[in-house]
Design a protein around this motif. Sequence first.
Motif, mmCIF file in Angstrom:
data_model
loop_
_atom_site.group_PDB
_atom_site.id
_atom_site.type_symbol
_atom_site.label_atom_id
_atom_site.label_comp_id
_atom_site.label_asym_id
_atom_site.label_seq_id
_atom_site.Cartn_x
_atom_site.Cartn_y
_atom_site.Cartn_z
ATOM 1 N N GLU A 187 0.861 -1.175 0.000
ATOM 2 C CA GLU A 187 0.000 0.000 0.000
ATOM 3 C C GLU A 187 0.903 1.232 0.000
ATOM 4 O O GLU A 187 1.897 1.278 0.740
ATOM 5 N N VAL B 98 1.015 5.209 0.810
ATOM 6 C CA VAL B 98 0.284 6.230 1.549
ATOM 7 C C VAL B 98 1.060 7.532 1.417
ATOM 8 O O VAL B 98 2.180 7.652 1.931
ATOM 9 N N TYR C 16 1.218 11.659 1.976
ATOM 10 C CA TYR C 16 0.676 12.775 2.749
ATOM 11 C C TYR C 16 1.357 14.054 2.310
ATOM 12 O O TYR C 16 2.587 14.177 2.394
ATOM 13 N N VAL D 18 -4.406 13.186 2.104
ATOM 14 C CA VAL D 18 -3.730 11.890 2.012
ATOM 15 C C VAL D 18 -4.244 11.118 0.807
ATOM 16 O O VAL D 18 -5.449 11.112 0.534
ATOM 17 N N TRP E 56 -4.240 7.216 -0.526
ATOM 18 C CA TRP E 56 -3.994 5.859 -0.013
ATOM 19 C C TRP E 56 -4.349 4.869 -1.117
ATOM 20 O O TRP E 56 -5.506 4.765 -1.518
ATOM 21 N N ASN F 32 -4.006 0.821 -2.342
ATOM 22 C CA ASN F 32 -3.628 -0.578 -2.174
ATOM 23 C C ASN F 32 -3.353 -1.158 -3.558
ATOM 24 O O ASN F 32 -4.269 -1.285 -4.374
ATOM 25 N N GLN G 93 5.861 10.053 1.221
ATOM 26 C CA GLN G 93 5.177 8.842 0.787
ATOM 27 C C GLN G 93 5.823 7.665 1.497
ATOM 28 O O GLN G 93 7.050 7.559 1.555
ATOM 29 N N ALA H 222 -5.004 8.987 9.889
ATOM 30 C CA ALA H 222 -5.628 7.667 9.737
ATOM 31 C C ALA H 222 -5.585 6.935 11.067
ATOM 32 O O ALA H 222 -4.740 7.213 11.927
ATOM 33 N N GLY I 142 -7.594 1.605 7.005
ATOM 34 C CA GLY I 142 -7.295 0.793 5.839
ATOM 35 C C GLY I 142 -7.964 -0.561 5.934
ATOM 36 O O GLY I 142 -8.452 -0.966 7.000
ATOM 37 N N TYR J 89 -1.841 6.989 12.077
ATOM 38 C CA TYR J 89 -0.926 7.918 11.415
ATOM 39 C C TYR J 89 -1.261 9.325 11.898
ATOM 40 O O TYR J 89 -2.358 9.821 11.661
#
Length: 283
Positions: A64, A66, A68, A91, A93, A95, A116, A154, A165, A172
């Motif tokens: 994944e 992620v 920001y 953000v 995100w 997968n 990232q 998150a 997630g 986070y």
Amino acid sequence: MKRTIRKAVTGFRTVDGAGVSLVRVLGHDDVEEFDPILMLDSFDSTSPEDYTAGFPMHPHRGIETVSYLYRGKMVHKDTLGNEDCISDGEVQWMNSGSGILHEEQVPAAERLLGVQLWLNLPEEDKMSVPTYRAIRRNEIREIPFEGGFLRLLAGVYGEYQGHRGDHLPLDYYDVHLDENAELVIPTEEDESVMVFTLLGDALVADEPVREKTAVKLTEGDSLSLRGAAGGSQILVMKSRALHEPVAWAGPIVMNSGQELSEAFLELEEGTFIRERPDFNTGR
């Protein structure tokens, strides 16, 4: 028992994508120590020529991503049919699951500031259905405390809940501390906890840490953060270590060399992408 610093890694300047200048903080050498976070790249520039080349279409499987951005913009496009843009404080995100191709373009801004990270997928989820999700500013709770505030990007913080997630848990936080202000964050004993000093130096577990440094903490039930001179902005990431074998080559992370070979063979043969958009349903 308070957490203490187990390992600190300071990033180095490199170039990725089509010519994006960034600071690579975590990579192949840090997989075991920072499990389940595989990679962490930091962006911090007021010069658009450092980053506007962007990241052209490329594959991922088994992780994944992620991203920001505290400042700046990032435009995402992928083989699921998603086209989206995140900006200041948001953000992205994704997968990658069983396989996805995506691109990230980075328009010019007054400042690009963010990170990232690559979050490893458990073996059982490596071939899960790919997904994309943007977490908007109005979904991110800003929690004040004496001497600063915490942005819940998150997961969970105390009584507050943010985006969760579908696979590994990830709490986070973006923590802003005035000079000498302190925040003590409760943690579960067995959580995998790391921090990254995004802006400014800081005191982490009572030890001085320089800007743009990733720190892995020992086990414990609390983490102490304190702002240094001029204040500090610190990213905190809490998850669960996988303790699984990692086979990593380029943008693909699996559990064995054979799985890696199969993934790259599928890329050559054009069978890598398992999930495609169904335009009849709008997906």
